[in-house]
Each structure stands twice: as C-alpha cells, then as structure tokens.
Design an enzyme around this catalytic site. Sequence first.
Site, PDB file in Angstrom:
ATOM      1  N   HIS A  13       1.656  -1.161   0.147  1.00 34.80           N
ATOM      2  CA  HIS A  13       0.356  -0.093  -0.167  1.00 34.80           C
ATOM      3  C   HIS A  13       0.557   1.515   0.167  1.00 34.80           C
ATOM      4  O   HIS A  13       1.381   1.510   0.582  1.00 34.80           O
ATOM      5  CB  HIS A  13      -0.737  -0.415   0.864  1.00 34.80           C
ATOM      6  CG  HIS A  13      -1.571   1.350   1.172  1.00 34.80           C
ATOM      7  ND1 HIS A  13      -3.428   1.395   1.441  1.00 34.80           N
ATOM      8  CD2 HIS A  13      -2.034   2.243   0.846  1.00 34.80           C
ATOM      9  CE1 HIS A  13      -4.140   2.101   1.424  1.00 34.80           C
ATOM     10  NE2 HIS A  13      -3.514   3.044   1.354  1.00 34.80           N
ATOM     11  N   HIS A  15       1.276   5.548  -1.705  1.00 32.82           N
ATOM     12  CA  HIS A  15       1.080   6.354  -2.435  1.00 32.82           C
ATOM     13  C   HIS A  15       2.088   7.283  -3.057  1.00 32.82           C
ATOM     14  O   HIS A  15       3.114   7.811  -1.855  1.00 32.82           O
ATOM     15  CB  HIS A  15       0.049   7.474  -1.565  1.00 32.82           C
ATOM     16  CG  HIS A  15      -1.436   7.164  -1.139  1.00 32.82           C
ATOM     17  ND1 HIS A  15      -2.626   7.199  -1.737  1.00 32.82           N
ATOM     18  CD2 HIS A  15      -1.682   6.686  -0.368  1.00 32.82           C
ATOM     19  CE1 HIS A  15      -2.938   6.425  -0.464  1.00 32.82           C
ATOM     20  NE2 HIS A  15      -1.957   5.949   0.152  1.00 32.82           N
ATOM     21  N   LYS A  99      -9.173  -0.640  -5.640  1.00 34.27           N
ATOM     22  CA  LYS A  99      -9.631   0.088  -4.470  1.00 34.27           C
ATOM     23  C   LYS A  99     -11.086   0.543  -4.538  1.00 34.27           C
ATOM     24  O   LYS A  99     -11.253   1.402  -4.989  1.00 34.27           O
ATOM     25  CB  LYS A  99      -9.033   1.134  -4.768  1.00 34.27           C
ATOM     26  CG  LYS A  99      -8.261   2.069  -3.598  1.00 34.27           C
ATOM     27  CD  LYS A  99      -7.734   1.463  -2.364  1.00 34.27           C
ATOM     28  CE  LYS A  99      -7.728   2.005  -0.886  1.00 34.27           C
ATOM     29  NZ  LYS A  99      -6.949   2.504  -0.160  1.00 34.27           N
ATOM     30  N   HIS A 136     -10.232   1.231   1.200  1.00 34.19           N
ATOM     31  CA  HIS A 136     -10.000   1.478   3.142  1.00 34.19           C
ATOM     32  C   HIS A 136     -11.593   1.368   3.540  1.00 34.19           C
ATOM     33  O   HIS A 136     -12.876   2.319   3.359  1.00 34.19           O
ATOM     34  CB  HIS A 136     -10.524   3.454   1.521  1.00 34.19           C
ATOM     35  CG  HIS A 136     -10.133   4.129   3.120  1.00 34.19           C
ATOM     36  ND1 HIS A 136      -8.867   4.889   3.594  1.00 34.19           N
ATOM     37  CD2 HIS A 136     -10.979   4.576   4.258  1.00 34.19           C
ATOM     38  CE1 HIS A 136      -9.170   5.576   4.583  1.00 34.19           C
ATOM     39  NE2 HIS A 136     -10.311   5.813   4.696  1.00 34.19           N
ATOM     40  N   HIS A 174      -5.215  -0.720   5.785  1.00 38.00           N
ATOM     41  CA  HIS A 174      -4.476   0.033   6.945  1.00 38.00           C
ATOM     42  C   HIS A 174      -4.991  -0.271   8.224  1.00 38.00           C
ATOM     43  O   HIS A 174      -5.697   0.196   8.882  1.00 38.00           O
ATOM     44  CB  HIS A 174      -4.098   1.249   6.611  1.00 38.00           C
ATOM     45  CG  HIS A 174      -5.243   1.882   5.899  1.00 38.00           C
ATOM     46  ND1 HIS A 174      -6.591   1.740   5.804  1.00 38.00           N
ATOM     47  CD2 HIS A 174      -4.977   2.640   4.875  1.00 38.00           C
ATOM     48  CE1 HIS A 174      -7.429   2.366   4.869  1.00 38.00           C
ATOM     49  NE2 HIS A 174      -6.316   3.315   3.828  1.00 38.00           N
ATOM     50  N   ASP A 247       0.725   2.524   3.552  1.00 33.42           N
ATOM     51  CA  ASP A 247       0.153   3.631   3.673  1.00 33.42           C
ATOM     52  C   ASP A 247       0.925   4.634   3.251  1.00 33.42           C
ATOM     53  O   ASP A 247       0.235   5.923   4.266  1.00 33.42           O
ATOM     54  CB  ASP A 247      -0.684   3.850   4.172  1.00 33.42           C
ATOM     55  CG  ASP A 247      -2.211   4.706   3.685  1.00 33.42           C
ATOM     56  OD1 ASP A 247      -1.935   5.318   3.273  1.00 33.42           O
ATOM     57  OD2 ASP A 247      -2.697   5.364   4.491  1.00 33.42           O
TER      58      ASP A 247
HETATM   59  O1  DOR Z   1      -4.049   9.118   5.305  1.00 35.70           O
HETATM   60  C1  DOR Z   1      -4.391   8.862   4.438  1.00 35.70           C
HETATM   61  N1  DOR Z   1      -3.674   9.252   3.067  1.00 35.70           N
HETATM   62  N2  DOR Z   1      -5.359   8.062   4.270  1.00 35.70           N
HETATM   63  C2  DOR Z   1      -5.765   7.904   2.713  1.00 35.70           C
HETATM   64  O2  DOR Z   1      -6.965   6.963   2.772  1.00 35.70           O
HETATM   65  C3  DOR Z   1      -5.017   8.675   1.957  1.00 35.70           C
HETATM   66  C4  DOR Z   1      -3.560   9.245   1.345  1.00 35.70           C
HETATM   67  C5  DOR Z   1      -3.341  10.439   0.891  1.00 35.70           C
HETATM   68  O3  DOR Z   1      -3.734  10.000  -0.414  1.00 35.70           O
HETATM   69  O4  DOR Z   1      -2.849  11.486   1.529  1.00 35.70           O
HETATM   70 ZN    ZN Z   2      -3.024   4.391   1.427  1.00 39.14          ZN
END
Ligand code: DOR
Ligand code: ZN
Length: 345
Positions: A13, A15, A99, A136, A174, A247
């Site tokens: 996971h 970003h 997702k 999520h 998460h 995450d």
């Molecule tokens: O804290 C988070 N940031 N939770 C999420 O689900 C998305 C993520 C983000 O993309 O910044």
């Molecule tokens: Zn995330």
Amino acid sequence: MTTVVIRRPDDWHVHLRDGPMLAHVLDFTARQFARAIVMPNLDPPVVTTADAESYRQRILAGLRPDRRFTPLMTAYLTDGTDPRDLAAGFERRVFTAAKLYPAHATTNSAKGVSDVRRIYPVLAEMERVGMPLLVHGEVTDPSVDIFDREAVFLERVLAPVIRDFPGLKVVCEHITTEDAVAFVLGHGDRVAATITPHHLQFSRNAIFQGGIRPHFYCLPILKREKHRLALRRAATSGNPKFFLGTDTAPHAVHTKENACGCAGIFNAPVALEAYLTVFDEEGALDRFAGFASEHGARFHGLPLNDGTVTLVREPLPVPDRLESQGVAVVPYQAGTTLPWRMVTS
Ligand code: DOR
Ligand code: ZN
C-alpha cells in the site's frame, strides 16, 4: 541479533503521487521494496486500464536505472466503473487489484463509490476473475464519530459484501482497531489486512502531544492504545493474513502545517526500519520476513522476490525535512533516531 537479512520485501500500500512529488518520493520506496501496490487516488484518479498503463509508464520513467522495482497498479472504483475494462485490465496484468474508496472518506476520494450496492456488478466480475478488492474501510456518515468509522464500516458495509461475494478476495487496508483484527481473523483465508508502521508505533495521543501535531494526522486516524497493542499482536503473530503496507502518503509541508491540514504520513524513507523496531520490541525478529516478504505475495498469488535486504542495529537519525524537485516533505519520525538502519547498496 545485530543483523537481519530478509528476502526483498514488498509494500502492499503506497501513494507514489505524480509529477514533481512522484520524482521526489519514488526512490524512497524503490530502494527498500521489490514491488509495491500503487494507490490510484490521483487527481483525476486512475480509473481505466489505459489510465493505469500511462501512470505505470510515468513511474517506470522516474526510476533510477539501477533499481529493480515493479509498480503493481490498482484501479480506483467509481459508481461508473466498467466491469469489462476492469476485468480485462486484470487479466492483461495491468491491474493487480481494485481499490474501494467510499466517496469523501479521504484524500482525493470525491469520485469514489457513493454506495457499495452500485458496484455489485463490478464486484461480481472481480470475484469471477479472481481480482482482489482493496478496501479503505471507513464510513463517511458524518454522524459517526471519526474514531468509530472503521468498526462501523466493517459491520455495515464490508460484512454484507463478504457474505454476498463468497469468492471475492478482500484486503482490509491499513487496519487500525482490535475490531478489524477480529474481523479479519473471523473470516476465511480470502480476507487479509495490511498494517502501517505508524499504527503500530503510535496511539492517538501522538496527535495531541503538547500541541497539535499535523504530521501524525492520517486516515484512518490513530486510535487508542488498546487498538495499537492489538495491531502489534496481529502483525507479529506470524499469521499470514497480516502483511506489510506502509500507506506512505506524502504531502508538501505547507499543506500539512495548515489550518486544514491534509491526511497522510510520509513513512517511506524509514519504513523497514520502523517495522523492524516493532518486531524487535515484540521479540519477534524471526517473524519479520513473513510479514514483510512472504504473506502478501502469497495472498496475491505472486512469486516471492529474489535477492535480500540487510538491516543492521545501528542508529538511523531521521532528518527534519526532505526536499528535492522544489517539494519539501516532513518524514515520519522526523528528528528522532531509529535503532535499525537498512544497509544501502
Ligand atoms: O492518511 C491518508 N492519506 N489516508 C488515505 O486514505 C489517503 C492518503 C493520501 O492519499 O494522502
Ligand atoms: Zn492509503
């Protein structure tokens, strides 16, 4: 033990963002992990197979030539997702999973799913082709307390989905509560979970330690201590239903330190070191490889990686800020020193 050698791990996971932020953060993940599940919550989101193919190319183009790193792409489900495009993208191995963001649950989720029943035909197709659903897990009902949104989601939304699609593979992403640990344990092998380093290391007190601490704000939000302890037991138990998913979610410093700060913790620079610290504290160093390098791959039906990474028991000072490409981000554990460090090649 002063040295830990494990098979190259995966992050289930991540970003990675796009543009200058992608350029800034990509190598922190690529240097530690062989593969990563890449979240699709760009603006606009990664919805179609064509979107994912072009995002994948932008990631590959940004990689250092000496890295061996494979981005695993995901589809952002919307009320309008085309089940045929999604299944075809999975069967062509462009997509690894899809997702589910409940609409308005978190960063860039406005185009997410407004009601899970609207995507039942999509879930049926995913079940048919064996495509995992990544969730999520938070309700968006404003009348539900933010600290209860995960537990309510499991009961109200996810339990019916799991009942209605008995062959669908589901990853509760998460997870943050003892309720989620029990939920995952209470369902069969097709239901698994990822756990972040920050939910293993901090309770919600961290957000309010001597003032408001925006760099501890993420979604799902940190919970009370009993939940953190339940997550630590699950992660270090050796149970293959639980695996690594950081995450890591970078945001430029001025968007975090703001009257309405963004949710997300940028832990990629110290991810393995933070997890290993937890396993060490729990007396579970022998279970680290399973959590980091085996359980997730087996769940997704992917081969284990070749090669190894080495971590040594040496202090790792974490900088206050990391800046490049004109982007400044505050890393997780900024200003502290971790007791383990990955040995760089
Ligand atoms: O804290 C988070 N940031 N939770 C999420 O689900 C998305 C993520 C983000 O993309 O910044
Ligand atoms: Zn995330």
